[in-house]
Scaffold this motif. Structure first.
Motif, PDB file in Angstrom:
ATOM      1  N   VAL A  46       0.836  -1.209   0.000  1.00 20.56           N
ATOM      2  CA  VAL A  46       0.000   0.000   0.000  1.00 20.56           C
ATOM      3  C   VAL A  46       0.868   1.255   0.000  1.00 20.56           C
ATOM      4  N   LEU A  47       1.898   1.268   0.818  1.00 20.00           N
ATOM      5  CA  LEU A  47       2.785   2.433   0.865  1.00 20.00           C
ATOM      6  C   LEU A  47       3.529   2.624  -0.456  1.00 20.00           C
ATOM      7  N   LEU A  48       3.913   1.523  -1.094  1.00 20.56           N
ATOM      8  CA  LEU A  48       4.584   1.615  -2.398  1.00 20.56           C
ATOM      9  C   LEU A  48       3.653   2.196  -3.454  1.00 20.56           C
ATOM     10  N   CYS A  49       2.386   1.789  -3.439  1.00 21.22           N
ATOM     11  CA  CYS A  49       1.423   2.341  -4.397  1.00 21.22           C
ATOM     12  C   CYS A  49       1.347   3.858  -4.268  1.00 21.22           C
ATOM     13  N   CYS A  50       1.280   4.329  -3.041  1.00 16.20           N
ATOM     14  CA  CYS A  50       1.184   5.777  -2.819  1.00 16.20           C
ATOM     15  C   CYS A  50       2.468   6.488  -3.228  1.00 16.20           C
ATOM     16  N   ALA A  51       3.610   5.905  -2.873  1.00  9.40           N
ATOM     17  CA  ALA A  51       4.890   6.550  -3.182  1.00  9.40           C
ATOM     18  C   ALA A  51       5.131   6.617  -4.692  1.00  9.40           C
ATOM     19  N   LEU A  52       4.851   5.547  -5.403  1.00  7.40           N
ATOM     20  CA  LEU A  52       5.057   5.536  -6.854  1.00  7.40           C
ATOM     21  C   LEU A  52       4.078   6.456  -7.562  1.00  7.40           C
ATOM     22  N   ALA A  53       2.822   6.473  -7.106  1.00 14.85           N
ATOM     23  CA  ALA A  53       1.853   7.394  -7.701  1.00 14.85           C
ATOM     24  C   ALA A  53       2.267   8.837  -7.470  1.00 14.85           C
ATOM     25  N   MET A  54       2.805   9.133  -6.291  1.00 17.11           N
ATOM     26  CA  MET A  54       3.273  10.494  -6.003  1.00 17.11           C
ATOM     27  C   MET A  54       4.428  10.874  -6.932  1.00 17.11           C
ATOM     28  N   ALA A  55       5.372   9.957  -7.125  1.00 16.13           N
ATOM     29  CA  ALA A  55       6.529  10.266  -7.963  1.00 16.13           C
ATOM     30  C   ALA A  55       6.121  10.525  -9.411  1.00 16.13           C
ATOM     31  N   LEU A  56       5.235   9.701  -9.949  1.00 16.72           N
ATOM     32  CA  LEU A  56       4.822   9.884 -11.341  1.00 16.72           C
ATOM     33  C   LEU A  56       3.953  11.121 -11.513  1.00 16.72           C
ATOM     34  N   SER A  57       3.090  11.406 -10.558  1.00 16.23           N
ATOM     35  CA  SER A  57       2.270  12.616 -10.655  1.00 16.23           C
ATOM     36  C   SER A  57       3.131  13.867 -10.568  1.00 16.23           C
ATOM     37  N   ALA A  58       4.103  13.851  -9.658  1.00 16.41           N
ATOM     38  CA  ALA A  58       4.998  15.000  -9.548  1.00 16.41           C
ATOM     39  C   ALA A  58       5.846  15.165 -10.805  1.00 16.41           C
ATOM     40  N   ALA A  59       6.266  14.047 -11.402  1.00 11.70           N
ATOM     41  CA  ALA A  59       7.045  14.125 -12.634  1.00 11.70           C
ATOM     42  C   ALA A  59       6.216  14.715 -13.769  1.00 11.70           C
ATOM     43  N   SER A  60       4.910  14.455 -13.754  1.00  9.63           N
ATOM     44  CA  SER A  60       4.051  15.040 -14.781  1.00  9.63           C
ATOM     45  C   SER A  60       3.820  16.524 -14.552  1.00  9.63           C
ATOM     46  N   ALA A  61       3.740  16.935 -13.296  1.00 11.73           N
ATOM     47  CA  ALA A  61       3.393  18.326 -12.992  1.00 11.73           C
ATOM     48  C   ALA A  61       4.585  19.267 -13.090  1.00 11.73           C
ATOM     49  N   TRP A  62       5.782  18.809 -12.759  1.00 12.64           N
ATOM     50  CA  TRP A  62       6.935  19.708 -12.694  1.00 12.64           C
ATOM     51  C   TRP A  62       8.120  19.120 -13.455  1.00 12.64           C
ATOM     52  N   ASP A  63       8.692  19.931 -14.325  1.00  8.92           N
ATOM     53  CA  ASP A  63       9.820  19.479 -15.148  1.00  8.92           C
ATOM     54  C   ASP A  63      11.034  19.122 -14.294  1.00  8.92           C
ATOM     55  N   ALA A  64      11.256  19.858 -13.202  1.00  8.86           N
ATOM     56  CA  ALA A  64      12.418  19.589 -12.365  1.00  8.86           C
ATOM     57  C   ALA A  64      12.341  18.189 -11.758  1.00  8.86           C
ATOM     58  N   VAL A  65      11.157  17.823 -11.301  1.00  5.21           N
ATOM     59  CA  VAL A  65      10.986  16.475 -10.743  1.00  5.21           C
ATOM     60  C   VAL A  65      11.131  15.421 -11.836  1.00  5.21           C
ATOM     61  N   ARG A  66      10.567  15.727 -13.011  1.00  5.13           N
ATOM     62  CA  ARG A  66      10.660  14.781 -14.121  1.00  5.13           C
ATOM     63  C   ARG A  66      12.109  14.516 -14.489  1.00  5.13           C
ATOM     64  N   GLY A  67      12.919  15.546 -14.475  1.00  3.19           N
ATOM     65  CA  GLY A  67      14.318  15.356 -14.814  1.00  3.19           C
ATOM     66  C   GLY A  67      15.045  14.470 -13.827  1.00  3.19           C
ATOM     67  N   ASN A  68      14.663  14.541 -12.565  1.00  4.36           N
ATOM     68  CA  ASN A  68      15.308  13.690 -11.565  1.00  4.36           C
ATOM     69  C   ASN A  68      14.779  12.257 -11.610  1.00  4.36           C
ATOM     70  N   VAL A  69      13.478  12.105 -11.786  1.00  2.20           N
ATOM     71  CA  VAL A  69      12.894  10.761 -11.780  1.00  2.20           C
ATOM     72  C   VAL A  69      13.323   9.968 -13.009  1.00  2.20           C
ATOM     73  N   PHE A  70      13.355  10.616 -14.171  1.00  2.00           N
ATOM     74  CA  PHE A  70      13.663   9.921 -15.414  1.00  2.00           C
ATOM     75  C   PHE A  70      15.046  10.288 -15.950  1.00  2.00           C
ATOM     76  N   ALA A  71      15.928  10.728 -15.085  1.00  2.00           N
ATOM     77  CA  ALA A  71      17.254  11.171 -15.524  1.00  2.00           C
ATOM     78  C   ALA A  71      18.019  10.105 -16.312  1.00  2.00           C
ATOM     79  N   PRO A  72      18.102   8.847 -15.810  1.00  2.00           N
ATOM     80  CA  PRO A  72      18.892   7.864 -16.572  1.00  2.00           C
ATOM     81  C   PRO A  72      18.100   7.157 -17.658  1.00  2.00           C
ATOM     82  N   ALA A  73      16.832   7.496 -17.842  1.00  2.00           N
ATOM     83  CA  ALA A  73      15.974   6.745 -18.763  1.00  2.00           C
ATOM     84  C   ALA A  73      16.109   7.280 -20.193  1.00  2.00           C
ATOM     85  N   PRO A  74      16.029   6.402 -21.198  1.00  2.00           N
ATOM     86  CA  PRO A  74      16.031   6.854 -22.595  1.00  2.00           C
ATOM     87  C   PRO A  74      14.767   7.660 -22.907  1.00  2.00           C
ATOM     88  N   ARG A  75      14.807   8.403 -23.997  1.00  2.00           N
ATOM     89  CA  ARG A  75      13.684   9.257 -24.362  1.00  2.00           C
ATOM     90  C   ARG A  75      12.417   8.431 -24.609  1.00  2.00           C
TER      91      ARG A  75
END
Length: 312
Positions: A46-75
């Motif tokens: 349950v805690l993982l569901c909330c944490a992962l949903a928070m990370a993806l929602s924040a990555a969608s809302a703010w470019d700075a968070v997106r850059g950190n969450v998906f930094a090593p990921a390919p385009r």
């Protein structure tokens, strides 16, 4: 916003359904250690569901968070999540989940600080009632015997400074190996670090009292740790010995009468020890252990599936 939504729905279903399934099953009383493992896996999921949903929602809302969450990921991985299509709800959801995370941390901090304060106070009271002998170190692991008319025994946790406390009334009432069984019971709590489970479950239930899985986790942990410690003692000294010791320690507290008090779980513990229900087979224990370990993996699969699909 499909992935965060799927994670939140999954977390909500697990939080609502898992307590009903576990509390209606009869096997947790036969395997309390395994039941504790299952409860922990469910709460982590349950805690993982909330944490992962928070990370993806924040990555969608703010470019700075997106850059950190998906930094090593390919385009291609970033495009697979379609973060720009999440809409205006991404930021409020991320903020709400972040507030929940901070509230959880605050509750855990409060519980740990409160437990340390209570433990410190009890240690000071013990030193007054049972002063250290000459040459005895304050942090030494020792058995403390207190004068008292009420039979009682408990373990005061504290790492290297843990102490086992027993009253003189308990020493007078416990016969033969019953005393050894009580000591083994308390040592079972200490070795398994049940105090940490109790603190975490209490903090989550206090912070989110309306969430069924956290309330169930707290209630069941308080019961299951006692059953697990009973089993530790019974394996060494027999079920009858620890059952008789429980009766001797609690018969004057009104737990066996028609109107039992708050420690009314003692009669159920005694009945469980005397009924001697068989343990689950080794194969079933292994299957339940593996199934519980897979529960926290499901949120990870949901969160990473778009990215993994894009890497094919």
């Amino acid at each position: 916003m499909m992935v965060p939504l799927a994670l939140l729905v999954l977390g909500g279903l697990v939080a609502a359904m898992a307590p009903r399934v576990l509390t209606r099953s009869d096997w947790p009383d036969r395997e309390p250690v395994l039941a504790l493992w299952v409860w922990q896996c469910v709460v982590v999921a349950v805690l993982l569901c909330c944490a992962l949903a928070m990370a993806l929602s924040a990555a969608s809302a703010w470019d700075a968070v997106r850059g950190n969450v998906f930094a090593p990921a390919p385009r291609g991985v970033v495009e697979a999540y379609a973060l720009t299509a999440y809409g205006p709800w991404a930021a409020p959801v991320a903020v709400a989940l972040a507030c929940g995370a901070m509230w959880t941390a605050a509750m855990l901090t409060r519980e740990i600080r409160g437990a340390r304060a209570r433990r410190k106070q009890r240690r000071a009271e013990l030193l007054v009632r049972s002063p250290l002998l000459p040459g005895e170190e304050a942090g030494a692991d020792r058995l403390v015997v207190l004068e008292g008319d009420r039979p009682d025994a408990w373990w005061l946790p504290g790492g290297a400074a843990a102490q086992l406390v027993i009253t003189t009334a308990a020493l007078r009432r416990l016969k033969g190996s019953q005393l050894d069984a009580v000591l083994a019971h308390e040592q079972g709590h200490a070795r398994a670090r049940h105090d940490w489970l109790l603190h975490c479950s209490s903090a989550l239930a206090a912070g989110f009292p309306q969430v069924p899985v956290f309330a169930g986790f707290r209630d069941q942990v308080h019961r299951l740790v006692e059953l697990a410690a009973d089993d530790v003692a019974s394996r060494r000294f027999g079920r009858l010995t620890i059952a008789l010791a429980l009766v001797q320690l609690n018969e004057e507290r009104g737990v066996f009468g028609p109107c039992p008090n708050q420690v009314a779980q003692v009669p159920q513990r005694v009945h469980r020890l005397l009924s001697a229900a068989p343990r689950l087979t080794a194969g079933r224990r292994l299957r339940l252990t593996a199934a519980a370990a897979l529960v926290p993996v499901v949120p990870l699969l949901v969160a990473f599936m778009p990215g993994l699909s894009a890497l094919r």
